[in-house]
Enzyme design. Structure first.
Site, mmCIF file in Angstrom:
data_model
loop_
_atom_site.group_PDB
_atom_site.id
_atom_site.type_symbol
_atom_site.label_atom_id
_atom_site.label_comp_id
_atom_site.label_asym_id
_atom_site.label_seq_id
_atom_site.Cartn_x
_atom_site.Cartn_y
_atom_site.Cartn_z
ATOM 1 N N THR A 60 1.848 12.375 3.465
ATOM 2 C CA THR A 60 2.457 12.866 2.541
ATOM 3 C C THR A 60 2.149 15.008 2.342
ATOM 4 O OG1 THR A 60 2.034 13.763 0.088
ATOM 5 C CG2 THR A 60 -0.135 12.970 0.921
ATOM 6 N N ASP A 61 3.204 15.693 1.879
ATOM 7 C CA ASP A 61 3.021 17.369 1.814
ATOM 8 C C ASP A 61 1.756 17.025 1.406
ATOM 9 O OD1 ASP A 61 4.320 16.667 -0.215
ATOM 10 O OD2 ASP A 61 5.580 17.875 -0.155
ATOM 11 N N GLU A 62 0.986 16.349 -0.234
ATOM 12 C CA GLU A 62 0.309 16.670 -0.803
ATOM 13 C C GLU A 62 -1.199 17.409 0.152
ATOM 14 O OE1 GLU A 62 -0.140 14.900 -4.114
ATOM 15 O OE2 GLU A 62 2.163 14.048 -3.585
ATOM 16 N N TYR A 118 -6.923 11.759 -4.298
ATOM 17 C CA TYR A 118 -5.162 11.074 -3.431
ATOM 18 C C TYR A 118 -5.549 12.425 -2.350
ATOM 19 C CZ TYR A 118 -0.736 10.397 -2.389
ATOM 20 O OH TYR A 118 0.178 10.250 -1.016
ATOM 21 N N LYS A 140 -5.510 11.576 1.107
ATOM 22 C CA LYS A 140 -4.549 11.162 2.143
ATOM 23 C C LYS A 140 -5.042 11.933 3.991
ATOM 24 C CE LYS A 140 -1.035 9.490 2.389
ATOM 25 N NZ LYS A 140 -1.037 7.577 2.745
HETATM 26 N N1 LIG Z 1 6.190 8.521 -3.680
HETATM 27 C C1 LIG Z 1 6.234 9.441 -2.968
HETATM 28 O O1 LIG Z 1 6.616 10.291 -3.514
HETATM 29 C C2 LIG Z 1 5.276 9.714 -1.866
HETATM 30 C C3 LIG Z 1 5.327 11.225 -0.983
HETATM 31 C C4 LIG Z 1 5.025 10.869 0.647
HETATM 32 C C5 LIG Z 1 4.139 9.885 0.992
HETATM 33 N N2 LIG Z 1 4.010 8.829 0.579
HETATM 34 C C6 LIG Z 1 3.385 8.011 0.957
HETATM 35 O O2 LIG Z 1 4.164 6.919 1.125
HETATM 36 C C7 LIG Z 1 3.708 5.467 1.008
HETATM 37 C C8 LIG Z 1 3.994 4.176 0.004
HETATM 38 O O3 LIG Z 1 4.424 5.134 -1.306
HETATM 39 P P1 LIG Z 1 4.766 4.697 -2.863
HETATM 40 O O4 LIG Z 1 4.910 5.326 -3.667
HETATM 41 O O5 LIG Z 1 5.995 3.930 -1.787
HETATM 42 O O6 LIG Z 1 3.493 3.707 -3.018
HETATM 43 P P2 LIG Z 1 3.274 2.382 -4.174
HETATM 44 O O7 LIG Z 1 3.021 2.434 -5.120
HETATM 45 O O8 LIG Z 1 4.832 2.124 -4.843
HETATM 46 O O9 LIG Z 1 3.164 1.576 -2.553
HETATM 47 C C9 LIG Z 1 1.997 1.632 -2.273
HETATM 48 C C10 LIG Z 1 1.712 -0.174 -1.769
HETATM 49 O O10 LIG Z 1 0.130 0.035 -1.469
HETATM 50 C C11 LIG Z 1 -0.040 -1.621 -1.758
HETATM 51 N N3 LIG Z 1 -1.750 -1.462 -1.036
HETATM 52 C C12 LIG Z 1 -2.490 -0.621 -1.993
HETATM 53 N N4 LIG Z 1 -3.223 -1.008 -1.481
HETATM 54 C C13 LIG Z 1 -3.176 -1.635 -0.903
HETATM 55 C C14 LIG Z 1 -4.269 -2.499 0.579
HETATM 56 N N5 LIG Z 1 -5.306 -2.377 0.392
HETATM 57 N N6 LIG Z 1 -3.833 -3.302 1.069
HETATM 58 C C15 LIG Z 1 -2.457 -4.154 1.456
HETATM 59 N N7 LIG Z 1 -1.347 -2.933 0.222
HETATM 60 C C16 LIG Z 1 -1.900 -1.909 -0.341
HETATM 61 C C17 LIG Z 1 0.185 -1.674 -3.111
HETATM 62 O O11 LIG Z 1 0.190 -3.104 -3.491
HETATM 63 C C18 LIG Z 1 1.705 -0.714 -3.237
HETATM 64 O O12 LIG Z 1 3.225 -1.925 -3.096
HETATM 65 C C19 LIG Z 1 1.918 5.943 0.464
HETATM 66 O O13 LIG Z 1 1.311 6.263 2.086
HETATM 67 C C20 LIG Z 1 1.940 7.439 0.142
HETATM 68 O O14 LIG Z 1 0.581 8.492 0.330
HETATM 69 C C21 LIG Z 1 4.528 8.857 -0.749
#
Ligand SMILES: NC(=O)c1ccc[n+]([C@@H]2O[C@H](COP(=O)([O-])OP(=O)(O)OC[C@H]3O[C@@H](n4cnc5c(N)ncnc54)[C@H](O)[C@@H]3O)[C@@H](O)[C@H]2O)c1
Length: 342
Positions: free
Chosen positions: A121-123, A148, A152
């Site tokens: 993430t950009d965070e 968080y 990351k």
């Molecule tokens: N949503 C955003 O705006 C955003 C922006 C930048 C980066 N990201 C990154 O993208 C990725 C996905 O984000 P998202 O929004 O789809 O999140 P989400 O919470 O919808 O999905 C995360 C998934 O990871 C699974 N998970 C969590 N812990 C786990 C573990 N120990 N073992 C196996 N599975 C596990 C959860 O069950 C869930 O299905 C993350 O790494 C997040 O940091 C998200």
């Protein structure tokens, strides 16, 4: 030759769209790994997909899975993702977002032919000033402000260090805030839509002036796929759509679209907005300089108006199901118990 892809976090939001993007390819087998059930992807009943239930903090199990599958590619989306939850209790964030990444890297030391892409993430870069022209760039200092983003950032640093030390085939991408269909209703955009549909109060942290740089999830996934196939080992990419909007402007835009779709007076929706006490350590502004992905953007077009409308339409069509889902979620109910009808 059949390509084997292991994708993690596939029961979640972004990875489920990423798997749909991969499904466009021929001669591919996709292993979808999550600690939860992959309800949506399983419902597609696509023979290119296999499902694995595994917690990525379990090194032994993860190692056995990877040794058995021998994937060509691993893309790790699995993470604990809600900033508010990380402020309440950080334990699972340290486990999944740091130890989980460490587990993959340790396994990769003995499987150097596997290409691994860590999704971040950009965070990790912390906060920018409002009304400033600065953007996060490759090489900007890491300066996370909440558990968080710190977890990351730690995962990112492990990836960077394992590339330098062990010369593994590693890639890293950091995207801005995603939105789109199937995002969990605990996150800002679906929360606003679903609160408005229920005629319940819409919580806005602080002044609502905090700025985020929004990217439509399907565009992010197309770019991630290109990075996976074309990125040079050890490189990092910042993914954004040059789309900075303050939270309050975003909420008002959503309510305007909703008021037209539902034939409700905008004023009646606007009065649902409820400014609540600011989040602890709330970052003011995120903004991404996306020049590292310019070469992958040729065919991608960003159209925020269409993308947000599609997101709103999805939430309207699936309102009953989403409502049922959040009614059964303990954390969601405790967090938003005071946001009753106005
Ligand atoms: N949503 C955003 O705006 C955003 C922006 C930048 C980066 N990201 C990154 O993208 C990725 C996905 O984000 P998202 O929004 O789809 O999140 P989400 O919470 O919808 O999905 C995360 C998934 O990871 C699974 N998970 C969590 N812990 C786990 C573990 N120990 N073992 C196996 N599975 C596990 C959860 O069950 C869930 O299905 C993350 O790494 C997040 O940091 C998200």
């Amino acid at each position: 030759m059949m390509q084997k892809h292991l994708v993690t976090g596939t029961a979640g939001f972004i990875a489920s769209h990423y798997v749909e993007e991969l499904l466009k390819l021929k001669n591919i087998k996709i292993y979808c790994l999550d600690k939860k059930k992959n309800n949506y992807l399983e419902s597609l009943k696509n023979t290119k997909l296999s499902f694995i239930k595994c917690d990525i903090t379990n090194l032994k199990k993860l190692k056995n899975i990877i040794t058995k599958i021998k994937p060509n590619y691993i893309v790790n989306f699995a993470a604990e993702t809600h900033v508010d939850k990380s402020i309440e209790d950080s334990k699972n964030f340290i486990g999944t977002n740091i130890k989980g990444v460490f587990n993959f890297l340790e396994i990769l030391k003995k499987n150097k032919n596997i290409r691994f892409l860590q999704v971040s993430t950009d965070e990790v870069y912390g906060s920018l000033k409002l009304n400033d022209k600065k953007k996060f760039k490759i090489g900007s200092n890491y300066s996370p402000n909440n558990p968080y983003s710190a977890s990351k950032a730690s995962g990112d640093l492990l990836v960077k260090s394992y590339f330098k030390t062990f010369n593994l085939d590693l890639l890293l991408c950091n995207s801005s805030n995603n939105f789109g269909e199937r995002q969990h209703p605990e996150k800002l955009i679906p929360l606003v839509i679903n609160q408005a549909l229920s005629k319940k109060r819409i919580p806005i942290y602080g002044t609502g002036k905090n700025v985020r740089d929004w990217i439509y999830v399907k565009n992010n996934c197309k770019i991630i796929k290109k990075i996976l196939f074309k990125g040079k080992p050890g490189s990092q990419f910042l993914i954004g759509a040059n789309n900075e909007i303050s939270n309050i402007t975003l909420v008002k835009k959503i309510l305007k679209v909703l008021s037209k779709k539902l034939s409700i007076k905008y004023k009646n929706l606007e009065k649902l907005i409820d400014y609540i006490e600011d989040r602890k350590g709330h970052d003011l502004r995120y903004s991404i300089d996306n020049s590292s992905i310019k070469k992958f953007l040729k065919k991608e077009t960003f159209n925020f108006k269409n993308e947000i409308t599609r997101t709103i339409d999805f939430n309207i069509s699936n309102y009953k199901e989403i409502k049922k889902k959040i009614t059964n979620e303990k954390w969601f109910n405790i967090k938003y118990k005071n946001l009753d009808t106005r």
